[in-house]
Write a protein that holds these residues in place. Sequence first.
Motif, PDB file in Angstrom:
ATOM      1  N   PHE A 184      49.157 -47.125  57.846  1.00 28.89           N
ATOM      2  CA  PHE A 184      50.304 -46.689  56.907  1.00 28.89           C
ATOM      3  C   PHE A 184      50.592 -45.301  56.946  1.00 28.89           C
ATOM      4  O   PHE A 184      49.530 -44.519  57.471  1.00 28.89           O
ATOM      5  CB  PHE A 184      50.194 -47.182  55.509  1.00 28.89           C
ATOM      6  CG  PHE A 184      49.825 -48.715  55.414  1.00 28.89           C
ATOM      7  CD1 PHE A 184      50.905 -49.607  55.280  1.00 28.89           C
ATOM      8  CD2 PHE A 184      48.668 -49.023  55.065  1.00 28.89           C
ATOM      9  CE1 PHE A 184      50.814 -50.890  54.960  1.00 28.89           C
ATOM     10  CE2 PHE A 184      48.467 -50.544  55.078  1.00 28.89           C
ATOM     11  CZ  PHE A 184      49.715 -51.367  54.909  1.00 28.89           C
ATOM     12  N   GLU A 185      51.802 -44.855  56.883  1.00 29.88           N
ATOM     13  CA  GLU A 185      52.209 -43.493  56.905  1.00 29.88           C
ATOM     14  C   GLU A 185      53.290 -43.376  55.987  1.00 29.88           C
ATOM     15  O   GLU A 185      54.234 -44.247  55.527  1.00 29.88           O
ATOM     16  CB  GLU A 185      52.708 -42.934  58.257  1.00 29.88           C
ATOM     17  CG  GLU A 185      51.651 -42.813  59.271  1.00 29.88           C
ATOM     18  CD  GLU A 185      52.137 -42.360  60.647  1.00 29.88           C
ATOM     19  OE1 GLU A 185      53.175 -41.560  60.553  1.00 29.88           O
ATOM     20  OE2 GLU A 185      51.517 -42.541  61.667  1.00 29.88           O
ATOM     21  N   GLN A 186      53.212 -42.284  55.267  1.00 29.86           N
ATOM     22  CA  GLN A 186      54.349 -42.062  54.521  1.00 29.86           C
ATOM     23  C   GLN A 186      54.622 -40.352  54.391  1.00 29.86           C
ATOM     24  O   GLN A 186      53.663 -39.504  54.013  1.00 29.86           O
ATOM     25  CB  GLN A 186      54.532 -42.173  52.788  1.00 29.86           C
ATOM     26  CG  GLN A 186      55.501 -42.068  52.012  1.00 29.86           C
ATOM     27  CD  GLN A 186      55.415 -42.594  50.701  1.00 29.86           C
ATOM     28  OE1 GLN A 186      54.555 -41.975  49.832  1.00 29.86           O
ATOM     29  NE2 GLN A 186      56.046 -43.465  50.129  1.00 29.86           N
TER      30      GLN A 186
ATOM     31  N   MET B  17      52.786 -56.738  42.574  1.00 35.34           N
ATOM     32  CA  MET B  17      53.273 -56.270  43.785  1.00 35.34           C
ATOM     33  C   MET B  17      52.264 -54.777  44.143  1.00 35.34           C
ATOM     34  O   MET B  17      52.534 -53.892  43.311  1.00 35.34           O
ATOM     35  CB  MET B  17      54.618 -55.965  44.216  1.00 35.34           C
ATOM     36  CG  MET B  17      55.412 -57.380  44.235  1.00 35.34           C
ATOM     37  SD  MET B  17      57.099 -57.191  44.531  1.00 35.34           S
ATOM     38  CE  MET B  17      57.790 -58.974  44.226  1.00 35.34           C
ATOM     39  N   PRO B  18      51.638 -54.563  45.277  1.00 28.63           N
ATOM     40  CA  PRO B  18      51.216 -53.281  45.555  1.00 28.63           C
ATOM     41  C   PRO B  18      52.402 -52.010  45.655  1.00 28.63           C
ATOM     42  O   PRO B  18      53.285 -52.310  46.352  1.00 28.63           O
ATOM     43  CB  PRO B  18      50.632 -53.383  47.023  1.00 28.63           C
ATOM     44  CG  PRO B  18      51.228 -54.694  47.441  1.00 28.63           C
ATOM     45  CD  PRO B  18      51.710 -55.699  46.540  1.00 28.63           C
ATOM     46  N   GLN B  19      51.945 -50.977  45.117  1.00 31.54           N
ATOM     47  CA  GLN B  19      52.726 -49.850  45.196  1.00 31.54           C
ATOM     48  C   GLN B  19      52.438 -48.905  46.331  1.00 31.54           C
ATOM     49  O   GLN B  19      53.330 -48.216  46.816  1.00 31.54           O
ATOM     50  CB  GLN B  19      52.798 -49.382  43.789  1.00 31.54           C
ATOM     51  CG  GLN B  19      53.373 -50.329  42.682  1.00 31.54           C
ATOM     52  CD  GLN B  19      54.790 -50.747  42.952  1.00 31.54           C
ATOM     53  OE1 GLN B  19      55.519 -50.065  43.326  1.00 31.54           O
ATOM     54  NE2 GLN B  19      54.474 -52.164  42.944  1.00 31.54           N
ATOM     55  N   LYS B  20      51.126 -48.792  46.421  1.00 30.62           N
ATOM     56  CA  LYS B  20      50.639 -48.002  47.510  1.00 30.62           C
ATOM     57  C   LYS B  20      49.495 -48.651  48.396  1.00 30.62           C
ATOM     58  O   LYS B  20      49.037 -49.888  47.955  1.00 30.62           O
ATOM     59  CB  LYS B  20      49.735 -46.724  46.807  1.00 30.62           C
ATOM     60  CG  LYS B  20      50.613 -45.880  45.909  1.00 30.62           C
ATOM     61  CD  LYS B  20      50.062 -44.840  45.381  1.00 30.62           C
ATOM     62  CE  LYS B  20      50.890 -43.962  44.667  1.00 30.62           C
ATOM     63  NZ  LYS B  20      50.270 -42.743  43.780  1.00 30.62           N
TER      64      LYS B  20
ATOM     65  N   ARG C 105      59.065 -58.428  51.037  1.00 28.84           N
ATOM     66  CA  ARG C 105      58.349 -57.331  51.629  1.00 28.84           C
ATOM     67  C   ARG C 105      58.068 -56.406  50.507  1.00 28.84           C
ATOM     68  O   ARG C 105      58.496 -55.948  49.749  1.00 28.84           O
ATOM     69  CB  ARG C 105      59.407 -56.907  52.405  1.00 28.84           C
ATOM     70  CG  ARG C 105      58.810 -55.514  53.466  1.00 28.84           C
ATOM     71  CD  ARG C 105      59.880 -55.061  54.353  1.00 28.84           C
ATOM     72  NE  ARG C 105      59.273 -54.166  55.359  1.00 28.84           N
ATOM     73  CZ  ARG C 105      59.980 -53.783  56.464  1.00 28.84           C
ATOM     74  NH1 ARG C 105      61.281 -54.102  56.587  1.00 28.84           N
ATOM     75  NH2 ARG C 105      59.453 -52.699  57.111  1.00 28.84           N
ATOM     76  N   VAL C 106      56.726 -55.726  50.944  1.00 31.83           N
ATOM     77  CA  VAL C 106      56.260 -54.550  50.126  1.00 31.83           C
ATOM     78  C   VAL C 106      55.772 -53.642  50.750  1.00 31.83           C
ATOM     79  O   VAL C 106      55.813 -53.583  52.037  1.00 31.83           O
ATOM     80  CB  VAL C 106      55.139 -55.138  49.198  1.00 31.83           C
ATOM     81  CG1 VAL C 106      55.505 -56.131  48.143  1.00 31.83           C
ATOM     82  CG2 VAL C 106      54.108 -55.575  49.771  1.00 31.83           C
ATOM     83  N   LEU C 107      55.591 -52.145  50.225  1.00 32.26           N
ATOM     84  CA  LEU C 107      55.219 -51.059  51.097  1.00 32.26           C
ATOM     85  C   LEU C 107      56.295 -50.678  51.915  1.00 32.26           C
ATOM     86  O   LEU C 107      55.748 -50.215  53.017  1.00 32.26           O
ATOM     87  CB  LEU C 107      53.717 -51.314  51.611  1.00 32.26           C
ATOM     88  CG  LEU C 107      52.700 -51.635  50.250  1.00 32.26           C
ATOM     89  CD1 LEU C 107      51.446 -51.908  50.983  1.00 32.26           C
ATOM     90  CD2 LEU C 107      52.537 -50.569  49.264  1.00 32.26           C
ATOM     91  N   GLU C 108      57.420 -50.843  52.135  1.00 33.11           N
ATOM     92  CA  GLU C 108      58.323 -50.952  52.901  1.00 33.11           C
ATOM     93  C   GLU C 108      58.443 -49.260  53.466  1.00 33.11           C
ATOM     94  O   GLU C 108      58.422 -48.907  54.607  1.00 33.11           O
ATOM     95  CB  GLU C 108      59.725 -51.293  52.511  1.00 33.11           C
ATOM     96  CG  GLU C 108      60.682 -51.154  53.836  1.00 33.11           C
ATOM     97  CD  GLU C 108      62.223 -51.898  53.450  1.00 33.11           C
ATOM     98  OE1 GLU C 108      63.005 -51.726  54.340  1.00 33.11           O
ATOM     99  OE2 GLU C 108      62.210 -52.414  52.422  1.00 33.11           O
TER     100      GLU C 108
END
Length: 295
Positions: free
Chosen positions: A205-207, A179-182, A257-260
């Motif tokens: 994407f935003e964090q 699974m992608p982490q970033k 779901r990933v990168l939530e």
Amino acid sequence: MGNELNELTAFAAVASERSFTRAAVKLGVSQSALSHTIRRLEQRLELQLLARTTKSVAPTAAGAALLKDLSPALEQIDRALDKARIVRHRPAGRLRIVMSRSAAVMVLMPRLRAFAEAYPDIVLDVVTVTGPVDLVAGEFDAGIQLGEYIQKDMIAVRVTPQLRLAVVGSPRYFALRRMPQKPKDLRDHRCITLRLPSGPYRWEFEQGRKSVTIGVNGPLIIDDTHLVIQAALAGAGLGLAYEDQVAEYIAKRRLIRVLEDWTPPIPGFFMYYPSRRHQPAALSALVNALRRSQQ
């Protein structure tokens, strides 16, 4: 053309009433202004249309012939104007609305039955597209679009709360991949791309203060979010869709779901249209129905 119509209407009123006084009251103008209008018409036609004495007014032979031909046309114009006024004051007629298929499914369809029952004389002519649309050039009455894409000179009414995007893949897909982490990890994944009029959509994407845009690659480029979801369910790759669209699949573990933590809320959908001035009653009814549905 406008002055000619006013002159002919004035003539028909005087000829029918056989009185400048009664015709002036009927038309809501002064008797002197009405007399001036008739003189101007007679001068332009080079015909005497009304015979006048101190006690009476009557059409001449030329005036009577003109009145006979003119009366049906003026009645038809009156009926057409009455229909136009009905559109302004009674919710009826056809509305051309443009939106994405996602907006149609998420915003319009859940409310369509109640709206159709409340307003049986309104026909919604819905066109689904991908990407922003110029309402005026496309001859649309209104549209539904994400807030960020609506031009600033439009009237915009919120019709959904804020939305979130979700990156999802099937258990079958992740059985063979990490699974992608970033967001940058997506470069090593097969992604299903949504096509916009401007080209393939670049995933954003935003964090916190970090903002990342990724040009993804994969086996499918398509212009419908619902087909993106179906392809993800089939295990073809990772898909990007609205959280509400995939919530049931996630709850049933058909999608993961990933990168939530990289997908913050976005403004959501708004109904937009060029101006509130002389807004048709049908459009007001639709705006109010969709806006109330979110309260």
